[in-house]
Design a protein around this motif. Sequence first.
Motif, mmCIF file in Angstrom:
data_model
loop_
_atom_site.group_PDB
_atom_site.id
_atom_site.type_symbol
_atom_site.label_atom_id
_atom_site.label_comp_id
_atom_site.label_asym_id
_atom_site.label_seq_id
_atom_site.Cartn_x
_atom_site.Cartn_y
_atom_site.Cartn_z
ATOM 1 N N SER A 193 10.122 5.568 19.924
ATOM 2 C CA SER A 193 9.333 5.413 18.710
ATOM 3 C C SER A 193 9.845 4.215 17.923
ATOM 4 O O SER A 193 11.023 3.882 17.990
ATOM 5 N N ASN A 194 8.947 3.598 17.191
ATOM 6 C CA ASN A 194 9.323 2.475 16.335
ATOM 7 C C ASN A 194 9.818 2.984 14.997
ATOM 8 O O ASN A 194 9.239 3.902 14.424
ATOM 9 N N GLU A 195 10.870 2.362 14.508
ATOM 10 C CA GLU A 195 11.329 2.603 13.142
ATOM 11 C C GLU A 195 10.611 1.578 12.280
ATOM 12 O O GLU A 195 10.880 0.385 12.380
ATOM 13 N N VAL A 196 9.672 2.056 11.472
ATOM 14 C CA VAL A 196 8.834 1.136 10.695
ATOM 15 C C VAL A 196 9.157 1.160 9.208
ATOM 16 O O VAL A 196 8.505 0.482 8.429
ATOM 17 N N GLY A 197 10.168 1.916 8.815
ATOM 18 C CA GLY A 197 10.463 2.063 7.397
ATOM 19 C C GLY A 197 11.538 1.149 6.854
ATOM 20 O O GLY A 197 12.024 1.367 5.749
ATOM 21 N N LEU A 198 11.927 0.136 7.579
ATOM 22 C CA LEU A 198 13.015 -0.731 7.130
ATOM 23 C C LEU A 198 12.526 -1.993 6.420
ATOM 24 O O LEU A 198 13.340 -2.745 5.889
ATOM 25 N N GLY A 199 11.229 -2.216 6.406
ATOM 26 C CA GLY A 199 10.686 -3.433 5.805
ATOM 27 C C GLY A 199 10.134 -3.176 4.418
ATOM 28 O O GLY A 199 10.394 -2.148 3.785
ATOM 29 N N ARG B 234 0.309 1.806 4.748
ATOM 30 C CA ARG B 234 1.233 2.729 4.070
ATOM 31 C C ARG B 234 1.104 4.134 4.643
ATOM 32 O O ARG B 234 2.110 4.818 4.861
ATOM 33 N N ARG B 235 -0.113 4.545 4.903
ATOM 34 C CA ARG B 235 -0.333 5.875 5.497
ATOM 35 C C ARG B 235 0.340 5.964 6.861
ATOM 36 O O ARG B 235 0.999 6.958 7.184
#
Length: 170
Positions: free
Chosen positions: A123-129, A138-139
Amino acid sequence: MPEGHLTLVLGGARSGKSRHAEALIEACPAPWTYIATAQAFDGEMQARIAEHRSRRGGNWRAIEAPLALPEALADVPDGQPVLVDCLTLWLTNVILAERDVEAECGRLVEALKSPRGPWVVVSNEVGLGIVPENPLARRFRDAAGSLNQKVAAGAGSVVFMVAGLPMKVK
């Protein structure tokens, strides 16, 4: 990796997640099952899918499950090593198909609670940006973060990939 063990491999784009996950599965006895969630909507995605396919040899059985991921997991024989690549592409498909995201994620988390072999999910970690300016982005970011947390909580191992290097988190 023991039977009944779930490993979550997280990281950013092009961080080495898929290669690391493939190596984890290939350390198990063959045959291996690769559950692909990507859909080739454009030339770039077709090239990425082709790159992933070219790395896998004859011991891999591929299942395409852009939406029916819990069902695909249920169909895998007991004891079979499984690689799911990737949860965030699956989540994108669920959102774009206008399905109930919370319900679909709940079904997936439930399916992942009882791996019947060594299973690795990417899975991608998309919350670091930065916080996206667009509501759909955002959703997606929020849903991906929630899904990753739930899968990580149930996983026996969690690995975070940085520049091709695995960092054990759990």
